[in-house]
Design an enzyme around this catalytic site. Structure first.
Site, PDB file in Angstrom:
ATOM      1  N   GLN A 111       0.891  -1.153   0.000  1.00  9.22           N
ATOM      2  CA  GLN A 111       0.000   0.000   0.000  1.00  9.22           C
ATOM      3  C   GLN A 111       0.934   1.209   0.000  1.00  9.22           C
ATOM      4  OE1 GLN A 111      -1.536  -1.897   3.472  1.00  9.22           O
ATOM      5  NE2 GLN A 111      -3.623  -1.422   2.820  1.00  9.22           N
ATOM      6  N   HIS A 122       6.319   4.004   6.008  1.00  6.14           N
ATOM      7  CA  HIS A 122       7.559   3.283   5.706  1.00  6.14           C
ATOM      8  C   HIS A 122       7.174   2.191   4.712  1.00  6.14           C
ATOM      9  CE1 HIS A 122      11.425   1.349   7.639  1.00  6.14           C
ATOM     10  NE2 HIS A 122      11.432   1.249   6.308  1.00  6.14           N
TER      11      HIS A 122
END
Length: 196
Positions: A111, A122
Site C-alpha cells: 500500500q 515506511h
C-alpha cells in the site's frame, strides 16, 4: 483539533515520518518501522538493505512484513538497489513461508501512500501464505489489508467527499487483537531458523 478523517490521517502520517527522520536517522543499529522502534526479537530475516519482521496483527497465519532498512515513506522514493533487494528479500521469504505453512499460494502486497490504506509511513511488503478457503471471497484479503492497522492508528477507507465530519478515532476496532511481545518473539525465532 482535526475533524476530517482523511486530513487527520495525512497529518498523522506526515508528522510520524518527520519525527522518525529527525530522531532516528543517525542510529544505524536501531530498526524502525516508520516512527515505531522494532525489537530485534521481532526480526527474523536480514539482507544488505532490507529486513523481515513478524506482524503485530496478522490477518492469516504467517503474515509478515519486509521493509527497507532506510525509513522511506513511498515506493518511488527508494533507490534502485533498495527496490531490487526488497523484492529479492520478499521472494526469499515467500519461498520459505510457503513451504513452512504448507501454503498453496502467496499474496504479496504494497500500500503506497495514505490514500491506498498505508498507515505506517515506511514502505513495506505484506507477505501472506495462502490456502484455498482461507477467505470465502478471495478478494476480501485486500479489504483486510486496507484496514490493516498495526499500531492502532487512524485509518480512512472512504473518499474524502464521502466522509462526514467526525472526531479522529485513534483506536478503531479491527477484529484482531495485538499479539504479545512473547508470541511475536517465538514466531520470529521459529522463522529465523528457516534462513540460517
Amino acid at each position: 483539533m482535526c475533524t476530517w478523517g482523511h486530513l487527520c490521517m495525512q497529518r498523522l502520517w506526515t508528522s510520524s515520518l518527520s519525527f522518525a527522520r529527525r530522531h532516528f536517522s543517525k542510529m544505524s543499529a536501531l530498526r524502525m518501522f516508520g516512527p515505531h522502534r522494532i525489537s530485534d526479537d521481532e526480526i527474523f530475516f536480514n539482507s544488505s538493505k532490507s529486513f523481515g519482521l513478524v506482524n503485530l496483527k496478522p490477518i492469516v497465519p504467517g503474515h509478515v512484513l519486509v521493509l527497507p532498512n532506510r525509513v522511506v515513506a513511498r515506493f518511488s522514493d527508494l533507490e534502485q538497489d533498495e527496490v531490487a533487494d526488497l523484492w529479492i528479500a520478499a521472494q526469499t521469504i515467500g519461498r520459505q513461508l510457503e513451504k513452512h505453512y504448507n501454503a498453496q499460494s502467496m499474496t504479496f502486497a504494497i500500500q503506497d501512500g495514505p490514500a491506498s490504506g498505508q498507515t505506517v509511513p515506511h514502505v513495506h511488503i505484506h507477505i501472506l501464505p495462502r490456502h484455498f478457503g482461507d477467505y470465502s471471497n478471495n478478494d476480501e484479503v485486500y479489504s483486510d489489508l486496507e484496514s490493516f492497522d498495526p499500531y492502532g492508528e487512524a485509518t480512512s477507507k472512504s473518499k474524502p467527499e464521502e466522509q462526514s465530519p467526525r472526531a479522529l478515532d485513534l483506536d478503531p476496532p479491527t477484529g484482531r487483537a495485538p499479539r504479545t511481545a512473547e508470541a511475536m518473539a517465538a514466531e520470529a525465532t521459529e522463522l529465523r531458523s528457516l534462513f540460517s
